[in-house]
Design a protein around this motif. Structure first.
Motif, PDB file in Angstrom:
ATOM      1  N   CYS A  58      -3.788   3.036   1.750  1.00 52.69           N
ATOM      2  CA  CYS A  58      -4.232   2.554   3.058  1.00 52.69           C
ATOM      3  C   CYS A  58      -4.016   3.627   4.119  1.00 52.69           C
ATOM      4  O   CYS A  58      -3.056   4.390   4.052  1.00 52.69           O
ATOM      5  CB  CYS A  58      -3.471   1.293   3.462  1.00 52.69           C
ATOM      6  N   LEU A  94      -8.135  -0.139   3.781  1.00 54.41           N
ATOM      7  CA  LEU A  94      -8.133   0.324   2.400  1.00 54.41           C
ATOM      8  C   LEU A  94      -8.962   1.593   2.269  1.00 54.41           C
ATOM      9  O   LEU A  94     -10.115   1.640   2.698  1.00 54.41           O
ATOM     10  CB  LEU A  94      -8.691  -0.777   1.502  1.00 54.41           C
ATOM     11  N   CYS A 126     -13.782  -3.173  -3.945  1.00 55.07           N
ATOM     12  CA  CYS A 126     -12.881  -4.254  -3.559  1.00 55.07           C
ATOM     13  C   CYS A 126     -13.666  -5.556  -3.483  1.00 55.07           C
ATOM     14  O   CYS A 126     -14.879  -5.576  -3.635  1.00 55.07           O
ATOM     15  CB  CYS A 126     -12.208  -3.946  -2.228  1.00 55.07           C
ATOM     16  N   PRO A 145      -8.580  -4.744  -5.284  1.00 56.54           N
ATOM     17  CA  PRO A 145      -7.983  -5.096  -3.985  1.00 56.54           C
ATOM     18  C   PRO A 145      -8.860  -6.128  -3.276  1.00 56.54           C
ATOM     19  O   PRO A 145     -10.083  -6.126  -3.437  1.00 56.54           O
ATOM     20  CB  PRO A 145      -7.997  -3.774  -3.209  1.00 56.54           C
ATOM     21  N   MET A 182      -7.882   3.450  -4.398  1.00 54.76           N
ATOM     22  CA  MET A 182      -6.818   3.087  -5.320  1.00 54.76           C
ATOM     23  C   MET A 182      -6.246   4.352  -5.933  1.00 54.76           C
ATOM     24  O   MET A 182      -6.955   5.340  -6.125  1.00 54.76           O
ATOM     25  CB  MET A 182      -7.357   2.185  -6.441  1.00 54.76           C
ATOM     26  N   LEU A 210      -6.254  -5.055   3.864  1.00 54.34           N
ATOM     27  CA  LEU A 210      -5.814  -5.478   2.544  1.00 54.34           C
ATOM     28  C   LEU A 210      -4.983  -6.751   2.660  1.00 54.34           C
ATOM     29  O   LEU A 210      -4.032  -6.800   3.436  1.00 54.34           O
ATOM     30  CB  LEU A 210      -4.978  -4.369   1.907  1.00 54.34           C
ATOM     31  N   CYS A 225       0.852  -1.199   0.000  1.00 56.16           N
ATOM     32  CA  CYS A 225       0.000   0.000   0.000  1.00 56.16           C
ATOM     33  C   CYS A 225       0.876   1.232   0.000  1.00 56.16           C
ATOM     34  O   CYS A 225       1.959   1.222   0.558  1.00 56.16           O
ATOM     35  CB  CYS A 225      -0.799   0.089   1.308  1.00 56.16           C
ATOM     36  N   PRO A 276      -2.979   0.361  -3.980  1.00 57.61           N
ATOM     37  CA  PRO A 276      -4.007   0.657  -2.991  1.00 57.61           C
ATOM     38  C   PRO A 276      -3.490   1.742  -2.041  1.00 57.61           C
ATOM     39  O   PRO A 276      -2.292   1.812  -1.774  1.00 57.61           O
ATOM     40  CB  PRO A 276      -4.208  -0.661  -2.244  1.00 57.61           C
TER      41      PRO A 276
END
Length: 138
Positions: free
Chosen positions: A39, A45, A80, A103, A48, A110, A14, A37
């Motif tokens: 985070c 998460l 996701c 993801p 993106m 994640l 991430c 991703p």
């Protein structure tokens, strides 16, 4: 039933919400990927970030990649898959949202990433064709 967990790539990295777009671009280069991703500090998460986002939404809009944070471009709905979703559910999510990378989360954290190629390997040809067709149309 084949699940997202079985076809995903593990060890997904991430970019942190407070890291800059320049940091994210360097990470993409190091990993050889076009999307990461984003985070939060709690490892959840947030969204993106793609190389296209950096170019179009940041550089094209005159934002400084050395001061603009990844979280600024990771807005909106987070699309996701859950780790225990079936491959058919993953296909449906990717098709509905027209995303090439998805993801995978487990308990809000994640755990991996599924690319279009991962789904293609796990599904029969007609379903793969439907995914490619859906992703190719605007």
């Amino acid at each position: 039933m084949t699940t997202a967990r079985q076809i995903m790539s593990k060890g997904t990295e991430c970019v942190g919400e407070q890291e800059t777009l320049a940091d994210a671009a360097r990470m993409m280069t190091r990993l050889g990927v076009g999307a990461l991703p984003v985070c939060g500090t709690d490892e959840r998460l947030m969204g993106m970030l793609t190389d296209r986002d950096i170019v179009v939404k940041a550089l094209g809009a005159g934002k400084d990649p050395n001061s603009t944070r990844a979280a600024e471009l990771a807005q909106g709905e987070v699309v996701c898959a859950q780790a225990d979703d079936s491959v058919e559910q993953v296909l449906g999510t990717m098709t509905r949202h027209k995303v090439r990378r998805l993801p995978v989360i487990d308990d809000h954290k994640l755990v991996g990433m599924i690319a279009q190629a991962d789904v293609a390997r796990a599904l029969p040809e007609p379903q793969v064709g439907e995914l490619l067709e859906a992703l190719s149309t605007e």
